[in-house]
Design a protein around this motif. Structure first.
Motif, PDB file in Angstrom:
ATOM      1  N   UNK A   1       0.848  -1.198   0.000  1.00  0.00           N
ATOM      2  CA  UNK A   1       0.000   0.000   0.000  1.00  0.00           C
ATOM      3  C   UNK A   1       0.883   1.248   0.000  1.00  0.00           C
ATOM      4  N   UNK A   2       1.945   1.217   0.790  1.00  0.00           N
ATOM      5  CA  UNK A   2       2.863   2.358   0.852  1.00  0.00           C
ATOM      6  C   UNK A   2       3.497   2.595  -0.513  1.00  0.00           C
ATOM      7  N   UNK A   3       3.896   1.506  -1.140  1.00  0.00           N
ATOM      8  CA  UNK A   3       4.511   1.663  -2.464  1.00  0.00           C
ATOM      9  C   UNK A   3       3.495   2.183  -3.472  1.00  0.00           C
ATOM     10  N   UNK A   4       2.224   1.731  -3.335  1.00  0.00           N
ATOM     11  CA  UNK A   4       1.183   2.221  -4.234  1.00  0.00           C
ATOM     12  C   UNK A   4       1.022   3.731  -4.108  1.00  0.00           C
ATOM     13  N   UNK A   5       1.338   4.286  -2.932  1.00  0.00           N
ATOM     14  CA  UNK A   5       1.256   5.736  -2.728  1.00  0.00           C
ATOM     15  C   UNK A   5       2.483   6.450  -3.313  1.00  0.00           C
ATOM     16  N   UNK A   6       3.385   5.681  -3.911  1.00  0.00           N
ATOM     17  CA  UNK A   6       4.575   6.299  -4.495  1.00  0.00           C
ATOM     18  C   UNK A   6       5.679   6.532  -3.476  1.00  0.00           C
ATOM     19  N   UNK A   7       5.577   5.872  -2.336  1.00  0.00           N
ATOM     20  CA  UNK A   7       6.549   6.097  -1.265  1.00  0.00           C
ATOM     21  C   UNK A   7       7.400   4.848  -1.056  1.00  0.00           C
ATOM     22  N   UNK A   8       8.391   4.973  -0.182  1.00  0.00           N
ATOM     23  CA  UNK A   8       9.277   3.846   0.080  1.00  0.00           C
ATOM     24  C   UNK A   8       8.983   3.253   1.467  1.00  0.00           C
ATOM     25  N   UNK A   9       8.883   1.927   1.539  1.00  0.00           N
ATOM     26  CA  UNK A   9       8.606   1.245   2.809  1.00  0.00           C
ATOM     27  C   UNK A   9       9.870   0.571   3.323  1.00  0.00           C
ATOM     28  N   UNK A  10      10.119   0.723   4.629  1.00  0.00           N
ATOM     29  CA  UNK A  10      11.282   0.095   5.254  1.00  0.00           C
ATOM     30  C   UNK A  10      10.801  -0.825   6.370  1.00  0.00           C
ATOM     31  N   UNK A  11      10.639  -2.103   6.104  1.00  0.00           N
ATOM     32  CA  UNK A  11      10.149  -3.023   7.141  1.00  0.00           C
ATOM     33  C   UNK A  11      11.278  -3.364   8.110  1.00  0.00           C
ATOM     34  N   UNK A  12      10.981  -3.288   9.414  1.00  0.00           N
ATOM     35  CA  UNK A  12      11.983  -3.586  10.429  1.00  0.00           C
ATOM     36  C   UNK A  12      11.435  -4.629  11.376  1.00  0.00           C
ATOM     37  N   UNK A  13      11.637  -5.907  11.103  1.00  0.00           N
ATOM     38  CA  UNK A  13      11.109  -6.946  11.996  1.00  0.00           C
ATOM     39  C   UNK A  13      11.818  -6.892  13.343  1.00  0.00           C
TER      40      UNK A  13
ATOM     41  N   UNK B   1       0.990  12.156   4.107  1.00  0.00           N
ATOM     42  CA  UNK B   1       0.697  10.758   3.792  1.00  0.00           C
ATOM     43  C   UNK B   1      -0.742  10.462   4.222  1.00  0.00           C
ATOM     44  N   UNK B   2      -1.525   9.766   3.399  1.00  0.00           N
ATOM     45  CA  UNK B   2      -2.913   9.438   3.797  1.00  0.00           C
ATOM     46  C   UNK B   2      -2.908   8.437   4.951  1.00  0.00           C
ATOM     47  N   UNK B   3      -2.717   8.973   6.139  1.00  0.00           N
ATOM     48  CA  UNK B   3      -2.545   8.200   7.347  1.00  0.00           C
ATOM     49  C   UNK B   3      -3.716   7.265   7.642  1.00  0.00           C
ATOM     50  N   UNK B   4      -4.930   7.776   7.402  1.00  0.00           N
ATOM     51  CA  UNK B   4      -6.128   7.004   7.729  1.00  0.00           C
ATOM     52  C   UNK B   4      -6.133   5.679   6.984  1.00  0.00           C
ATOM     53  N   UNK B   5      -5.691   5.735   5.726  1.00  0.00           N
ATOM     54  CA  UNK B   5      -5.717   4.531   4.920  1.00  0.00           C
ATOM     55  C   UNK B   5      -4.826   3.460   5.551  1.00  0.00           C
ATOM     56  N   UNK B   6      -3.680   3.889   6.041  1.00  0.00           N
ATOM     57  CA  UNK B   6      -2.758   2.936   6.655  1.00  0.00           C
ATOM     58  C   UNK B   6      -3.306   2.403   7.972  1.00  0.00           C
ATOM     59  N   UNK B   7      -3.888   3.301   8.763  1.00  0.00           N
ATOM     60  CA  UNK B   7      -4.402   2.875  10.066  1.00  0.00           C
ATOM     61  C   UNK B   7      -5.525   1.854   9.932  1.00  0.00           C
TER      62      UNK B   7
ATOM     63  N   UNK C   1     -11.119   5.931   3.237  1.00  0.00           N
ATOM     64  CA  UNK C   1     -11.788   7.179   3.615  1.00  0.00           C
ATOM     65  C   UNK C   1     -10.815   8.350   3.567  1.00  0.00           C
ATOM     66  N   UNK C   2     -11.312   9.515   3.137  1.00  0.00           N
ATOM     67  CA  UNK C   2     -10.456  10.694   3.034  1.00  0.00           C
ATOM     68  C   UNK C   2     -10.276  11.374   4.382  1.00  0.00           C
ATOM     69  N   UNK C   3     -11.077  10.983   5.371  1.00  0.00           N
ATOM     70  CA  UNK C   3     -11.074  11.704   6.644  1.00  0.00           C
ATOM     71  C   UNK C   3     -11.507  10.765   7.756  1.00  0.00           C
ATOM     72  N   UNK C   4     -10.720  10.673   8.789  1.00  0.00           N
ATOM     73  CA  UNK C   4     -11.104   9.939   9.998  1.00  0.00           C
ATOM     74  C   UNK C   4     -11.494   8.485   9.775  1.00  0.00           C
TER      75      UNK C   4
END
Lengths: 343, 343, 343, 343
Positions: free
Chosen positions: A20-32, A48-54, B312-315
């Motif tokens: 999903x992060x890559x789909x946003x055009x960003x770079x993901x750094x996984x740290x197990x 960054x569309x934070x809500x989508x990630x949460x 969602x775009x918000x919350x």
């Protein structure tokens, strides 16, 4: 930005967040880690569309690492900003945020020409640099005295002509803003309006320096974001003001949070002053907290002074009398050099 | 009102306060005690000039006994108010504050017609009585998505036509208020605007029922005074809304203060609902706190529902999905009768 | 754990932090971003010396990712714990945290044998599962009634013999703990003692189940850490209790934070109950908040009942009378099944 | 004390409250008002059974007028108290609360003899009057470093012998109190123990001056009542300490409430100092808030100093280095005379 996964998150869940992060055009750094995986995000220039990630499965929380304000940030503007107030209609030109600390003083509310002139002369005499006074009053109750309005502004203008002190007075809404921006040298936005975004935007277009008070439950980030609203409309002349926050404590009306002053200095280039009159709500605490405000490094203070507080129409119990104000100024003049400032 | 004198106050100081009270046309009742004297005041019909008394020598504090709100008070209006919403443009007519508890549900923000209609149908199906959805969004950051505006209102109208659900949506300022009052069935005023007095007054003249959210650091008295601003302009159709207050606690975004519900019921005739979505900010806490809201005696709840919260775009993180909402409704239907209500 | 570097941190500063992390035997994951670098840490089994990292040049802040509590954590103990109370000296054996919700009721303070027995019979009759009552009272003032002490414990024992209700009563310090652990079926630790670590440790060795109340300004993490103190001494029989936190709100004595119930359920395996008597401090709010506590998912409630509250020696204004308690029980019995519980 | 009746209270209800007051041997003063009646109570020498009154029909609330603390009150002891610390085992004798403001400085925790001596010499050199340092550490987590205990006390004693600085160190429970009272010159009681009444009482009998820190959510009245616990056991050598309260603000670890200093000065005769290290939790805010503490009128400050904060075992991020401390002392020496003090 950092995505923290739940302890039991599957490898698929982690991979799905990275995708999903890559789909946003960003770079993901996984740290197990031993108990859970965290995923760092880099490459973002905007939010960054934070809500989508949460919302993704297995995500425990998303932690923001970089701050969301820009124009108010010291990172983009390393040198402190000096806001100039006045210089028109007979008023002196006063810098806020420079070597000289600034004292704004005057009545809570403009009541009569005589009252305002009496106080203006007294605070000028004692060394105040700006005259404060409310023409429009934001009141908790619709039945309370709401200020003299335009008539109050006219009285303030007269006091400016006579004393040479620039005027700072509050705009309580977009209507009063027009009048205040026309007449005053600096426009104050009150604590209850700190997130009145329509008013903040209008203040960003009003052409006058803004004194922006921190809300009663506002975080520092929210205060910066409010400044950002004003600045994003092109008005960079913003001075912040700490005036107390709401807590469980009951020995003062609000709890004055002086630690916000060094915090602002560290994170932002904007000047910050302190209002110990509203910040404590008690006359006997105004002078001590004024001294503390200068000692902590504030660029100035705003103090309510009234020659006859027992007859004041608004907030009498927190106003000091001219004699107390002059004595306070004498103390402040001795504290300023300790923090490499003048008064 | 009660004036408490300092322990060492002289007889002259006491007499001087009594004289001042009599000069105001009021009656003074001096009560000498073992360590200090208190002076009761009676006979006032309007507000007593408290500041004047607090400024007199020997006065320790002035304690207010009667409450400052009137139109919102149960003392002047003993029967509970029922606010009617809808009944126009294809919307059902829904009472708030009556025997039936009311569930308002929908997306945080209106994003697309398809999104809004999908959610509207789902919540209607599950038993919601009103459709919520933000067309104008108050955002902490000027760089965040600010809502679709007029286009969002048009989408909500379409959803109303199709589902028959009255619409409640937020007005963020006086400009958006005009559009919202024209299109929506109920106008929401947000927590950050609870003391935007210009907006409260305009809401008092807008002709539509008002949903007034409690501010993040607002006392109950301030909430009543905000309602009083709306009501003093002639609009008595006010529903209050608890949506969490700001505290030191960090396991939720805000701390939902459910005890305010019985407190409102005791002191006021206005209905009160609860918003557990903003009140907690966490999806997994919405259903539990919704059940608690009904059990505590609220007249309804307002819940954010989204069919795809991860986009969602918000919350997004606080929205529940339609299936969760339907399950919640089933639980609420069983709780309502316990408090002598229906759903 | 994540180290966030300042925006202007040099490459050397970043490398120096990474070296320090490696010196600790851990793995560093540097993630250079557009404006700043963040460094993830993995490989730690115990606590990371955070202070050392925060003190290095160029470090903005250190963010903790994994939670510091272990024995109380749901991650290490996925199934809910059931705490068994009683089963000795004539008391029934009562599970807390199982299918059946538990109501603890009784006077705030044990005053006389007659008072305690009267109330014990009444609450037993109405369906309470445990008898509460203070023999040792923690009082803000040294001049207030401090409880009957050992005599109070004897009265509670008598009430247990007669009613079969297990007894829960507070230990206010290590001295009273010895007596309470000997006589009572469950030991209550009060909010003001939540971080009295000496007492917590002693409670961990006392051999009786513990009812641990959340402090007035305690975060959820601190509540878990307090439980961890008890558990680390070998006593896993811990029940948590929400009893209100301190905020600016003044319509109740404290603000009851019901959202902590689902938060505890998500993060811990320990049972949690709610005390709406202390949580609100007002009799008229006890029944509404009791209903809400069950609806939100609590494992039980603790309620103060007094047959003659106007003569109570302690906290009379928050006690409900037996008739009100019986009516409340009838409501609770209807709410429990909604959340798949019995009463 | 004042009883406020409900608006609709009958004449009988009012009379019944008055009778009850008279039955308590007190005098009732009924004051009928426009909307409600208030009843003043005089004649009480001890506490009035408030609960009994609040429970009577028709009573809205009972307002307390006189303060419940006595020994700590300025009303019974108008002159400021000076607490003397030290004067034994090679330590200087230091007054707290007199003309000279007092700086207590040292490491958060005693770690090694070398560390403590290095810091002790540095702070002594810079002008500190007392050496602080924790031998017993109250820790939120049972897994954190708990201090060196008796060994730490021995190290502090050695530092005293060498520098002549009296020692102030924390007792975390009744066990450590015995050791601390034997070895140290002043016993510190921490914020989390402010309402540990067993410990307060023991401190009242320990024979050494007490430094009593305000709790994280303690009102000023509760702080005075805690002092009252110590004093009621015969120990009048109590110094109060503000160290920050818990609020929603997140730019500092706690919010330092400097307004409590003039409030204490007004209501009590006890000295009060400020701890800006714990009060802010951030090294860069320690010097600004220390200056502010002196400017507001505190009798001294307590500051954490460490020569190598990056290796500190406890609270490194809030310690300043000796060079910073010396620079701060130079500033404090210039501020003290402004408030008519010396340093």
């Amino acid at each position: 930005m950092l995505v923290v996964m739940e302890a039991g998150a599957t490898r698929e869940a982690v991979e799905s967040v990275c995708s999903e992060i890559r789909r946003m055009g960003l770079t993901a750094h996984a740290m197990p880690g031993a108990t859970r995986t965290a995923i760092g995000i880099t490459g973002n220039t905007g939010p960054v569309p934070r809500a989508r990630l949460e919302s993704l499965p297995g995500v425990l929380e998303v932690i923001q690492v970089t701050q969301p304000w820009k124009l108010a940030s010291r990172e983009v503007h390393p040198d402190p900003t000096v806001v100039w107030v006045g210089g028109e209609r007979g008023a002196a030109r006063v810098p806020i945020g420079g070597a000289r600390v600034v004292v704004m003083a005057g009545p809570c509310a403009v009541e009569t020409a005589e009252q305002t002139l009496t106080i203006a002369r007294a605070v000028r005499e004692a060394g105040a640099a700006l005259l404060r006074g409310g023409a429009f009053k934001p009141r908790t109750s619709p039945y309370s005295f709401q200020g003299l309005g335009a008539e109050g502004l006219a009285i303030l203008s007269r006091a400016r002509s006579e004393t040479g002190l620039p005027i700072v007075t509050e705009a309580v809404d977009t209507e009063s803003l027009k009048l205040v921006a026309e007449q005053a040298d600096m426009v104050q936005l009150g604590a209850r309006n700190m997130q009145n975004f329509q008013l903040l935007r209008a203040a960003g277009r009003c052409g006058k320096p803004i004194l922006l008070k921190r809300g009663l439950a506002a975080t520092l980030e929210e205060l910066f974001m409010a400044a950002e609203y004003v600045m994003s409309e092109g008005n960079y002349q913003v001075v912040l003001c700490e005036r107390g926050v709401r807590t469980f404590a009951d020995h003062t009306r609000n709890t004055l949070d002086l630690s916000v002053v060094p915090a602002v200095k560290r994170l932002s280039h904007l000047p910050i002053i302190v209002d110990p009159s509203h910040g404590t709500g008690r006359r006997n605490k105004v002078a001590p907290l004024s001294r503390a405000a200068l000692a902590v490094g504030a660029d100035g203070i705003m103090v309510e002074v009234h020659h006859a507080p027992e007859t004041a129409l608004s907030d009498g119990p927190q106003a000091i009398v001219p004699g107390e104000f002059a004595a306070l100024m004498a103390q402040l003049r001795r504290i300023a050099p300790v923090v490499d400032r003048e008064l």
